[in-house]
Design an enzyme around this catalytic site. Sequence first.
Site, PDB file in Angstrom:
ATOM      1  N   SER A   1       0.836  -1.199   0.000  1.00  0.00           N
ATOM      2  CA  SER A   1       0.000   0.000   0.000  1.00  0.00           C
ATOM      3  C   SER A   1       0.870   1.248   0.000  1.00  0.00           C
ATOM      4  O   SER A   1       2.087   1.180   0.168  1.00  0.00           O
ATOM      5  CB  SER A   1      -0.942  -0.009   1.207  1.00  0.00           C
ATOM      6  OG  SER A   1      -0.208  -0.134   2.408  1.00  0.00           O
ATOM      7  N   CYS A   2       0.224   2.367  -0.193  1.00  0.00           N
ATOM      8  CA  CYS A   2       0.869   3.675  -0.281  1.00  0.00           C
ATOM      9  C   CYS A   2       1.829   3.855   0.889  1.00  0.00           C
ATOM     10  O   CYS A   2       1.461   3.520   2.010  1.00  0.00           O
ATOM     11  CB  CYS A   2      -0.206   4.755  -0.279  1.00  0.00           C
ATOM     12  SG  CYS A   2       0.425   6.410  -0.484  1.00  0.00           S
ATOM     13  N   PRO A   3       3.013   4.335   0.653  1.00  0.00           N
ATOM     14  CA  PRO A   3       3.539   4.888  -0.600  1.00  0.00           C
ATOM     15  C   PRO A   3       4.403   3.898  -1.394  1.00  0.00           C
ATOM     16  O   PRO A   3       5.048   4.297  -2.361  1.00  0.00           O
ATOM     17  CB  PRO A   3       4.406   6.040  -0.115  1.00  0.00           C
ATOM     18  CG  PRO A   3       5.022   5.496   1.150  1.00  0.00           C
ATOM     19  CD  PRO A   3       3.921   4.650   1.775  1.00  0.00           C
ATOM     20  N   MET A   4       4.459   2.635  -0.993  1.00  0.00           N
ATOM     21  CA  MET A   4       5.424   1.708  -1.588  1.00  0.00           C
ATOM     22  C   MET A   4       5.288   1.505  -3.099  1.00  0.00           C
ATOM     23  O   MET A   4       6.314   1.447  -3.784  1.00  0.00           O
ATOM     24  CB  MET A   4       5.391   0.362  -0.853  1.00  0.00           C
ATOM     25  CG  MET A   4       5.917   0.448   0.584  1.00  0.00           C
ATOM     26  SD  MET A   4       7.421   1.446   0.803  1.00  0.00           S
ATOM     27  CE  MET A   4       8.607   0.484  -0.108  1.00  0.00           C
TER      28      MET A   4
ATOM     29  N   ASP B   1      -3.389  -2.079  -4.821  1.00  0.00           N
ATOM     30  CA  ASP B   1      -3.861  -0.910  -4.078  1.00  0.00           C
ATOM     31  C   ASP B   1      -4.573   0.034  -5.052  1.00  0.00           C
ATOM     32  O   ASP B   1      -3.958   0.578  -5.958  1.00  0.00           O
ATOM     33  CB  ASP B   1      -2.669  -0.210  -3.424  1.00  0.00           C
ATOM     34  CG  ASP B   1      -3.054   1.048  -2.655  1.00  0.00           C
ATOM     35  OD1 ASP B   1      -4.254   1.305  -2.474  1.00  0.00           O
ATOM     36  OD2 ASP B   1      -2.133   1.776  -2.235  1.00  0.00           O
TER      37      ASP B   1
END
Length: 81
Positions: free
Chosen positions: A17-20, A44
Amino acid sequence: MSDTFDIAETLDVKGESCPMPVVKTKNAIDDLAEGSVLEVLATDSGSMSDIDGWAEGTSGVELLEQVEDGDVYKHYVEKTA
């Protein structure tokens, strides 16, 4: 769809999930040659707006297409410089 792109590399960030997804996309695109297309596979839903926003604000990359394929979001990013 992706058939029109010559994909140099596929980055699988499914389950992250964010920010990956954006962080890993940036790192992967940095390693590619100019003109190369990176395919990013994510689960995501926020990656649709996150990667779009990142590409919009980043010189040297262009978001070519985004596709929702079931529960997988596919992003095609070209390194332009």
